[in-house]
Design a protein around this motif. Structure first.
Motif, PDB file in Angstrom:
ATOM      1  N   CYS A 100     -27.047  31.098  57.742  1.00 21.32           N
ATOM      2  CA  CYS A 100     -26.272  30.694  58.918  1.00 21.32           C
ATOM      3  C   CYS A 100     -26.292  29.174  59.066  1.00 21.32           C
ATOM      4  CB  CYS A 100     -26.840  31.323  60.183  1.00 21.32           C
ATOM      5  SG  CYS A 100     -27.025  33.123  60.096  1.00 21.32           S
ATOM      6  N   VAL A 113     -23.882  35.877  69.137  1.00 20.15           N
ATOM      7  CA  VAL A 113     -23.161  34.640  69.423  1.00 20.15           C
ATOM      8  C   VAL A 113     -22.322  34.830  70.679  1.00 20.15           C
ATOM      9  CG1 VAL A 113     -21.520  32.935  68.557  1.00 20.15           C
ATOM     10  CG2 VAL A 113     -23.034  34.119  66.951  1.00 20.15           C
ATOM     11  N   SER A 137     -19.883  32.598  73.595  1.00 18.11           N
ATOM     12  CA  SER A 137     -19.213  31.356  73.944  1.00 18.11           C
ATOM     13  C   SER A 137     -18.543  31.494  75.309  1.00 18.11           C
ATOM     14  CB  SER A 137     -18.166  30.984  72.887  1.00 18.11           C
ATOM     15  OG  SER A 137     -17.240  32.042  72.722  1.00 18.11           O
ATOM     16  N   LEU A 172     -26.718  30.958  70.869  1.00 19.09           N
ATOM     17  CA  LEU A 172     -27.055  31.705  69.662  1.00 19.09           C
ATOM     18  C   LEU A 172     -28.410  32.361  69.848  1.00 19.09           C
ATOM     19  CD1 LEU A 172     -26.311  28.857  67.062  1.00 19.09           C
ATOM     20  CD2 LEU A 172     -24.664  30.425  68.108  1.00 19.09           C
ATOM     21  N   PHE A 226     -24.608  26.028  61.650  1.00 15.41           N
ATOM     22  CA  PHE A 226     -23.832  25.621  62.819  1.00 15.41           C
ATOM     23  C   PHE A 226     -23.865  24.100  62.942  1.00 15.41           C
ATOM     24  CE2 PHE A 226     -24.862  29.984  63.548  1.00 15.41           C
ATOM     25  CZ  PHE A 226     -23.794  30.500  64.278  1.00 15.41           C
ATOM     26  N   MET A 264     -21.915  27.195  73.308  1.00 15.51           N
ATOM     27  CA  MET A 264     -22.294  28.502  72.794  1.00 15.51           C
ATOM     28  C   MET A 264     -23.789  28.739  72.937  1.00 15.51           C
ATOM     29  SD  MET A 264     -20.013  28.496  69.304  1.00 15.51           S
ATOM     30  CE  MET A 264     -19.744  30.258  69.308  1.00 15.51           C
TER      31      MET A 264
END
Length: 300
Positions: free
Chosen positions: A220, A259, A261, A178, A222, A176
């Motif tokens: 946030c 975001v 992916s 970001l 991750f 991904m």
């Protein structure tokens, strides 16, 4: 006469709301409200009802889980004149109710809904879909919407844990990108959440210690792909506050995040299935709705 719309999910919380319905309505009436009652008939029914009739009411009180609250907030967000929102938690986890310091007892929560303090809260936007406290992908997220209502009612919060453990062998990392503010991060992640809450999955502290529900900022988090079983243990310990922060965990605050992916991923919004996408901008709408909170307990 003040008009109140009471929307409840008859299947949430072992159906206990039906046993307390008369007493709940009596509390509303004693506070000077003319009450209209609507039991939801299925998914998105609460949202549709609020969109159609919500502007006729001074206050909308909903009873159910986080998903029911999400539907009511989503409906209110479409209205020109937004009524206040009261919440009687009756779900299995009730994360956002903990952030508002709402009582677990239905009748006590009903009193707060009509006597508590008005609190403006932020609302997230995920691909034009509102969410009140979390948008997430990856490990454990499918559990919230694949666990049957019967299991949730029977086992409560432990149902999520049991189903989550079963999903670990099939865990997959996702490559991904970001973007937030002037920062770009590219890596393989097994989990990500964009939140506005003090509690996630019934656990407090996962999103940090300095969380404000009305500051226009998301918390946030991750998690990068663990390289071995020991790193998994270290990540869990870090999330639960046992150890210091782990280098496989990235956390930050942002009002907007992009975001992307490689493949389309399923996302969860407030505990319900939010669809699949491989590219999304998530925005924070500051103080977008007013929710009745247990003000004194929130800051005690």
């Amino acid at each position: 006469m003040k008009h109140l719309l009471f929307i409840y999910n008859p299947n949430a919380g072992k159906g206990l709301v039906k046993n307390n319905l008369s007493d709940i309505v009596d509390i509303f009436v004693k506070e000077g409200y003319f009450v209209s009652i609507y039991p939801t008939q299925g998914r998105l029914d609460a949202k549709k009802h609020v969109m159609r009739y919500g502007e006729n009411y001074k206050l909308i009180v909903c009873c159910g889980g986080d998903g029911t609250l999400n539907e009511v907030v989503s409906g209110v967000m479409t209205l020109q004149r937004k009524p206040g929102i009261g919440f009687i938690p009756a779900g299995s986890t009730n994360d956002f109710a903990q952030s508002l310091a709402l009582p677990k007892n239905m009748l006590k929560a009903a009193r707060v809904a009509v006597t508590g303090s008005v609190f403006p809260v932020d609302v997230g936007e995920f691909d034009k879909k509102p969410f009140i406290y979390i948008a997430a992908f990856g490990a454990f997220t499918e559990v919230s919407y694949t666990t049957s209502q019967d299991k949730k009612n029977l086992f409560g919060h432990s149902a999520y844990i049991m189903e989550g453990i079963k999903s670990l062998p099939s865990l997959k990392a996702h490559h991904m990108v970001l973007r937030y503010r002037d920062t770009v991060i590219e890596d393989d992640f097994v989990y990500g959440m964009i939140t506005n809450t003090l509690s996630v999955g019934g656990f407090k502290g996962l999103t940090g210690q300095r969380v404000s529900l009305d500051d226009g900022m998301f918390e946030c988090l991750f998690i990068k792909e663990p390289r071995n079983a020991m790193e998994w243990q270290q990540i869990i310990s870090a999330l639960l506050g046992v150890n210091d922060k782990n280098d496989r965990i990235i956390s930050f605050k942002a009002s907007k995040i992009f975001v992307k992916s490689k493949e389309r991923l399923p996302w969860v919004l407030d505990g319900e299935y939010g669809g699949t996408t491989n590219k999304v901008i998530i925005r924070n709408h500051r103080r977008a709705v007013e929710i009745i909170a247990n003000w004194e307990k929130m800051f005690s």
